[in-house]
Design an enzyme around this catalytic site. Structure first.
Site, PDB file in Angstrom:
ATOM      1  N   CYS A 103      29.587  14.890   1.794  1.00 34.21           N
ATOM      2  CA  CYS A 103      29.637  16.347   1.958  1.00 34.21           C
ATOM      3  C   CYS A 103      31.082  16.826   2.025  1.00 34.21           C
ATOM      4  O   CYS A 103      31.977  16.078   2.428  1.00 34.21           O
ATOM      5  CB  CYS A 103      28.925  16.779   3.242  1.00 34.21           C
ATOM      6  SG  CYS A 103      27.160  16.459   3.296  1.00 34.21           S
ATOM      7  N   ASP A 104      31.280  18.081   1.667  1.00 29.51           N
ATOM      8  CA  ASP A 104      32.578  18.709   1.861  1.00 29.51           C
ATOM      9  C   ASP A 104      32.388  20.220   1.976  1.00 29.51           C
ATOM     10  O   ASP A 104      31.510  20.787   1.306  1.00 29.51           O
ATOM     11  CB  ASP A 104      33.533  18.405   0.699  1.00 29.51           C
ATOM     12  CG  ASP A 104      34.963  18.777   1.044  1.00 29.51           C
ATOM     13  OD1 ASP A 104      35.637  17.959   1.702  1.00 29.51           O
ATOM     14  OD2 ASP A 104      35.401  19.888   0.679  1.00 29.51           O
TER      15      ASP A 104
END
Length: 220
Positions: free
Chosen positions: A86-87
């Site tokens: 994720c980011d």
């Protein structure tokens, strides 16, 4: 074959807590991916690319028998894992923000954000090593910031919480006091969208409840 182990390609405490609160106990594996190598003026492309690169870096560790940063013993079978990367970034008035580098930058950013609206984008990349399939999706949540005072900004930055967060605030911490409302998925603002994760797992052929520990089933 059984359900694969769930691997979180992040050492983010917020993402770990979100998964644990949803009944998933992931194996945490740092990606060690250099985020500075990816740039884009499009927040969706940026977070999706970063999420995918982080997940791919961890997938490569599991596929490399000589890499001892992952332990097959934890998974039973290194090919039976799903990896989530994720980011997140915040966009305000067309400008993309990640984590502030200094307290002074955090103060300046809050002075711009207060009383305004931002869009929090989180990219999600989910890889299934067993099937060699993966999904990449982005979720956006609109954030309405309170018109807080300079004193409140300075006191908040002094806690150092904003320095650890994309967008310069943690809604599940003290920063929640300074957010008026959200439009969209609230867990997305914390670090990952649980509804989107459920959908991604379903697209890969899994039921999210299969990742709950056996003890939960026994207690029902």
């Amino acid at each position: 074959m059984g359900i694969p182990a769930f691997v979180l390609a992040s050492i983010s405490p917020a993402r770990l807590h979100l998964l644990q609160s949803a009944g998933i106990e992931p194996i945490v594996c740092r990606s060690d991916f250099d985020e500075s190598t990816v740039t884009s003026t499009d927040p969706v492309i940026l977070v999706n690319t970063l999420a995918q690169c982080k997940a791919e870096a961890v997938v490569a560790k599991f596929r490399n028998p000589g890499d001892r940063t992952v332990t097959p013993e934890k998974t039973g079978n290194p090919s039976r894992v799903v990896v989530l990367g994720c980011d997140s970034v915040l966009q305000v008035d067309g400008e993309i923000y990640g984590k502030p580098e200094t307290p002074a930058e955090a103060v300046q950013r809050w002075q711009k954000m207060r009383g305004g609206v931002g869009e929090l984008y989180t990219g999600h990349a989910l890889f299934d090593l067993n099937s060699d399939r993966y999904m990449v999706r982005c979720q956006m949540t609109r954030v309405y910031f309170a018109n807080i005072s300079d004193r409140q900004i300075e006191n908040y930055v002094a806690t150092e919480e904003p320095l650890r967060c994309a967008g310069c605030f943690a809604i599940d911490g003290r920063g929640g006091l300074f957010v008026e409302k959200l439009e969209g998925c609230h867990t997305n603002v914390i670090g990952l969208s649980l509804p989107l994760l459920r959908s991604l797992l379903e697209e890969l052929g899994y039921d999210v409840t299969d990742f709950w520990p056996d003890s939960i089933y026994r207690s029902v």
